[in-house]
Enzyme design. Sequence first.
Site, PDB file in Angstrom:
ATOM      1  N   LYS A  14       0.836  -1.216   0.000  1.00 14.71           N
ATOM      2  CA  LYS A  14       0.000   0.000   0.000  1.00 14.71           C
ATOM      3  C   LYS A  14       0.865   1.258   0.000  1.00 14.71           C
ATOM      4  CE  LYS A  14      -2.332  -0.981   3.778  1.00 14.71           C
ATOM      5  NZ  LYS A  14      -1.935  -2.316   4.210  1.00 14.71           N
ATOM      6  N   ARG A  89     -10.544   1.159   8.571  1.00  8.95           N
ATOM      7  CA  ARG A  89     -10.213  -0.226   8.885  1.00  8.95           C
ATOM      8  C   ARG A  89     -11.354  -0.969   9.552  1.00  8.95           C
ATOM      9  NH1 ARG A  89      -4.063   0.427   8.944  1.00  8.95           N
ATOM     10  NH2 ARG A  89      -3.202  -1.456   9.817  1.00  8.95           N
ATOM     11  N   ARG A 123      10.611  -7.364   6.073  1.00 17.33           N
ATOM     12  CA  ARG A 123      10.552  -5.912   5.864  1.00 17.33           C
ATOM     13  C   ARG A 123      11.503  -5.191   6.817  1.00 17.33           C
ATOM     14  NH1 ARG A 123       4.585  -3.535   5.288  1.00 17.33           N
ATOM     15  NH2 ARG A 123       4.285  -4.219   7.426  1.00 17.33           N
ATOM     16  N   ARG A 156      10.253  -3.064  11.936  1.00 17.13           N
ATOM     17  CA  ARG A 156       9.118  -2.426  12.610  1.00 17.13           C
ATOM     18  C   ARG A 156       8.732  -3.276  13.812  1.00 17.13           C
ATOM     19  NH1 ARG A 156       4.397  -0.793   8.375  1.00 17.13           N
ATOM     20  NH2 ARG A 156       3.147  -1.594  10.079  1.00 17.13           N
ATOM     21  N   ARG A 167      -2.774  -8.693  13.475  1.00 18.61           N
ATOM     22  CA  ARG A 167      -3.175  -7.762  12.414  1.00 18.61           C
ATOM     23  C   ARG A 167      -3.966  -8.475  11.323  1.00 18.61           C
ATOM     24  NH1 ARG A 167       2.555  -5.933  11.361  1.00 18.61           N
ATOM     25  NH2 ARG A 167       1.887  -4.424   9.835  1.00 18.61           N
TER      26      ARG A 167
HETATM   27  P1  AMP Z   1      -0.128   0.321   9.218  1.00 21.89           P
HETATM   28  O1  AMP Z   1       1.203   0.903   8.920  1.00 21.89           O
HETATM   29  O2  AMP Z   1      -1.222   0.857   8.340  1.00 21.89           O
HETATM   30  O3  AMP Z   1      -0.094  -1.192   9.243  1.00 21.89           O
HETATM   31  O4  AMP Z   1      -0.519   0.794  10.690  1.00 21.89           O
HETATM   32  C1  AMP Z   1       0.296   0.477  11.804  1.00 21.89           C
HETATM   33  C2  AMP Z   1      -0.532   0.436  13.070  1.00 21.89           C
HETATM   34  O5  AMP Z   1      -1.134   1.717  13.306  1.00 21.89           O
HETATM   35  C3  AMP Z   1      -1.707  -0.533  13.054  1.00 21.89           C
HETATM   36  O6  AMP Z   1      -1.321  -1.873  13.366  1.00 21.89           O
HETATM   37  C4  AMP Z   1      -2.603   0.073  14.132  1.00 21.89           C
HETATM   38  O7  AMP Z   1      -2.098  -0.192  15.434  1.00 21.89           O
HETATM   39  C5  AMP Z   1      -2.438   1.570  13.864  1.00 21.89           C
HETATM   40  N1  AMP Z   1      -3.419   2.030  12.867  1.00 21.89           N
HETATM   41  C6  AMP Z   1      -3.151   2.531  11.630  1.00 21.89           C
HETATM   42  N2  AMP Z   1      -4.291   2.873  10.984  1.00 21.89           N
HETATM   43  C7  AMP Z   1      -5.293   2.561  11.831  1.00 21.89           C
HETATM   44  C8  AMP Z   1      -6.718   2.650  11.753  1.00 21.89           C
HETATM   45  N3  AMP Z   1      -7.343   3.133  10.669  1.00 21.89           N
HETATM   46  N4  AMP Z   1      -7.445   2.231  12.824  1.00 21.89           N
HETATM   47  C9  AMP Z   1      -6.860   1.752  13.941  1.00 21.89           C
HETATM   48  N5  AMP Z   1      -5.529   1.622  14.069  1.00 21.89           N
HETATM   49  C10 AMP Z   1      -4.745   2.027  13.045  1.00 21.89           C
END
Ligand code: AMP
Length: 217
Positions: A14, A89, A123, A156, A167
Site C-alpha cells: 500500500k 479499517r 521488511r 518495525r 493484524r
Molecule cells: P499500518 O502501517 O497501516 O499497518 O498501521 C500500523 C498500526 O497503526 C496498526 O497496526 C494500528 O495499530 C495503527 N493504525 C493505523 N491505521 C489505523 C486505523 N485506521 N485504525 C486503527 N488503528 C490504526
Amino acid sequence: MRKYVIMGVQGSGKGTQSELLCDDLDLVHISVGDIFRWHVQNHTKLGAQVRRTMNAGELVGDDLVESVVRERLDQHDWNFGFVIDGFPRNGRQAEFFMESYDIDGVIHLELPEDEVRRRVLSRRLCPNCGMDYNLIADRPKEDGRCDICGHQLITREDDTPEALDARLRDYNEKTRPVLELFRRKEFVHDIDARPPAEEVQAKIRAALNLPAYQAHA
Ligand code: AMP
C-alpha cells in the site's frame, strides 16, 4: 480532485503504490500508520498513547484515529487530491469517512497469506528518513544501512509473527467487511499485488483511467 482509498492486507505494498500514485499526479499520500509511527518515534503524547497498541499489532481506538484523520485532512494541502492508506479499517471508520468525503475509487491490493508472511517478516525500515526495504525483493545496497541517508535499518516493532497474526485477524474480521461495503457501491478495483511494483502501479492506473506513471526527473 481525486480522492482514493488504498486497501490491502499488511505487506501488500500500500505504501509503495500510494507513493508511486502520488508522485507525478501531485496527490498527497496520507498514511495513518506513518502518522502514528512518527508520533511514537518523536515521543509525543499521542505516541505514548498508541505505542503499546501498535506494537501488539492491534487497532488504535476509533475516536483517536478519527481525530488524527480529521486533523490531517483539515490541513487542505491536497489541492489535487489524496490517497489515504490504512484507513478506514472497520465499519465505524468507514461511516465517518463517507459522511465527510466523497471517494473516487478504492484500490484493493490482493495478496495470498503465505506471501504476506514472507514479505512482512523480511521488511526493514529506515527510522530516519522513512524509506522501506525488503530483504527479498528490495535489499539495501549495504546490509542494514539506508541507501538514502546511511542510517541503520530497523524492523518495525509490529512486524513480528505474533503481531502479524493479530493484524491479519483484525484485517479479516474488521477490514474485509468495509471492503464489501465499498464493493456494493461499486468503488472497488481489485489488483493482484504479487507482480513487481511498477507492474502493479500500471494496473492501478489502468483501472482508475489515469495516465501512465512518469517518474519525476
Ligand atoms: P499500518 O502501517 O497501516 O499497518 O498501521 C500500523 C498500526 O497503526 C496498526 O497496526 C494500528 O495499530 C495503527 N493504525 C493505523 N491505521 C489505523 C486505523 N485506521 N485504525 C486503527 N488503528 C490504526
